[in-house]
Design an enzyme around this catalytic site. Structure first.
Site, mmCIF file in Angstrom:
data_model
loop_
_atom_site.group_PDB
_atom_site.id
_atom_site.type_symbol
_atom_site.label_atom_id
_atom_site.label_comp_id
_atom_site.label_asym_id
_atom_site.label_seq_id
_atom_site.Cartn_x
_atom_site.Cartn_y
_atom_site.Cartn_z
ATOM 1 N N GLY A 11 0.842 -1.205 0.000
ATOM 2 C CA GLY A 11 0.000 0.000 0.000
ATOM 3 C C GLY A 11 0.870 1.245 0.000
ATOM 4 N N GLY A 14 -0.204 4.834 -0.961
ATOM 5 C CA GLY A 14 -1.281 5.483 -0.204
ATOM 6 C C GLY A 14 -0.755 6.613 0.666
ATOM 7 N N ASP A 35 2.243 -2.187 -4.516
ATOM 8 C CA ASP A 35 0.984 -1.447 -4.559
ATOM 9 C C ASP A 35 0.326 -1.704 -5.914
ATOM 10 O OD1 ASP A 35 -0.005 1.392 -2.852
ATOM 11 O OD2 ASP A 35 -1.001 0.841 -4.717
ATOM 12 N N ILE A 55 -1.816 -7.597 -3.248
ATOM 13 C CA ILE A 55 -1.458 -8.414 -2.083
ATOM 14 C C ILE A 55 -2.211 -9.749 -2.108
ATOM 15 C CG2 ILE A 55 -0.747 -6.554 -0.538
ATOM 16 C CD1 ILE A 55 -3.604 -6.627 0.651
ATOM 17 N N TYR A 154 -14.919 -2.368 7.627
ATOM 18 C CA TYR A 154 -13.511 -1.993 7.801
ATOM 19 C C TYR A 154 -13.074 -2.183 9.263
ATOM 20 C CZ TYR A 154 -9.521 1.274 8.093
ATOM 21 O OH TYR A 154 -8.303 1.865 8.331
ATOM 22 N N LYS A 158 -10.287 -4.709 10.691
ATOM 23 C CA LYS A 158 -9.101 -4.256 11.436
ATOM 24 C C LYS A 158 -8.994 -5.004 12.766
ATOM 25 C CE LYS A 158 -7.071 -1.334 8.739
ATOM 26 N NZ LYS A 158 -5.707 -1.554 8.283
HETATM 27 N N1 SER Z 1 -9.235 7.132 8.923
HETATM 28 C C1 SER Z 1 -9.709 5.894 8.412
HETATM 29 C C2 SER Z 1 -11.023 6.005 7.771
HETATM 30 O O1 SER Z 1 -11.685 6.984 7.982
HETATM 31 C C3 SER Z 1 -9.870 4.927 9.524
HETATM 32 O O2 SER Z 1 -8.697 4.304 9.798
HETATM 33 O O3 SER Z 1 -11.415 5.091 7.108
#
Ligand code: SER
Length: 337
Positions: A11, A14, A35, A55, A154, A158
């Site tokens: 990544g 990014g 990436d 990945i 997400y 995580k």
């Molecule tokens: N800042 C990120 C987001 O808003 C969260 O890790 O997705």
């Protein structure tokens, strides 16, 4: 091809990747990147080898393993929180299966060098899930082990990958081969990050960086959360410094696998006010997006980062005033001048 011990950043093109390359390329170890997108030319020329690919491509990971002796992995590749809500199954594939691939990669690399690969994983305040606005107000600074009921794909990804990393780092043992785990897994739960160099995309904390970048460009901005919305933020240079401190800390000092870090926690209105002072002609209005508002309402107003301060000396240079006055506003002003 290099058997010199090297660093792998996934990544890499990014937001965090850009700044991390700047710092790590100045150090002694060659930097290898992976990436989907090409690095900006000024970053591309600082790295030893740039792999463009996914990945999820195991044959590409095998090629990297065959060609380079990787002993540090910074696994930054992910789909951010708002983007992940549009394609949850894809997010799970990239965020979870992708992380599993990198952990397997690191385990193999560690076995072949006979010493653990140090593995950095960026988690997020999205791993938390507070029940409602009253709870958020009442709990204040959240500690690492509390309120872990994420409401987004997400956040769930995580939190689960933190557990996966803990498994590979502390519990993995191939019963048949009797070989111990070869990963030293270290993780930071980041607050919203604000960089003066890059504008973010696909995150839910993006309202703060978007406000500043659009104001500096002279464009109007409609903020997608309420003025009273409060979450923790940090200036990108402090985030990269924290990664370096955690990665360089002796393992014996680390009492946790996962650490909160914080710096300042303004409301959206406070961010707007400081941006308006710097760019008095800016137009910043409010146009609330219920879904994104719901996401930030479930994230803590601030985090307790005393473990990071104690174990590896987390000490952000930029508080709210300095982040804007000394880093963001002057750098962004120059960038769009
Ligand atoms: N800042 C990120 C987001 O808003 C969260 O890790 O997705």
């Amino acid at each position: 091809m290099s058997r010199t011990s090297s660093i792998l950043i996934t990544g890499a093109s990014g937001e965090i990747g850009h700044s991390l390359i700047e710092r790590l390329a100045a150090g002694p170890q060659p930097v290898i990147t992976l990436d989907l997108n090409a690095l900006a030319p000024e970053h591309g020329k600082k790295v030893r080898k740039e792999f463009i690919g996914s990945i999820l491509d195991n044959s590409l990971l095998e090629r990297i393993h065959a060609e380079y002796e990787i002993d540090r992995v910074y696994h930054l590749a992910a789909l951010l929180s708002t983007r992940s809500e549009f394609s949850p199954a894809l997010a799970h594939k990239v965020n979870v299966e992708g992380t599993l691939n990198l952990l397997e990669f690191a385990q193999k690399a560690g076995e072949s060098h006979g010493r653990p690969v140090v593995f950095f994983y960026p988690s997020s305040i999205a791993a938390y899930g507070l029940a409602d606005a009253e709870t958020k107000l009442a709990v204040g600074k959240v500690r690492e082990d509390d309120h872990l009921h994420p409401t987004t794909m997400y956040g769930a990804n995580k939190l689960y990958c933190e557990h996966l990393g803990r498994y590979y780092g502390r519990h993995y043992k191939q019963l048949s081969a009797n070989s111990l785990g070869k990963i030293d897994f270290r993780c930071i739960r980041f607050p919203g990050l604000i960089s003066a160099i890059t504008a973010p995309s696909g995150g839910t904390s993006d309202f703060a960086p978007e406000m500043i970048h659009t104001a500096a460009k002279g464009e109007p901005y409609a903020c997608f959360v309420r003025p009273d919305t409060r979450i923790p933020f940090m200036a990108m240079p402090d985030a990269v410094t924290a990664i370096q401190h955690l990665m360089d800390a002796p393992q014996a000092q680390l009492q946790r696998v996962v650490y909160n870090i914080g710096a300042f926690a303004p409301s959206a209105e406070e961010v707007r006010a400081v941006v308006m002072r710097a760019f008095p002609g800016a137009t910043i209005t409010w146009e609330i997006d219920a879904k994104r508002q719901g996401i930030v309402d479930s994230w803590p107003a601030d985090v307790d980062d005393s473990a990071a301060r104690h174990d590896w000396g987390h000490a952000p240079r930029y508080g709210f005033d300095a982040a804007f006055g000394e880093y963001l506003i002057p750098t962004i002003r120059n960038r769009y001048a």
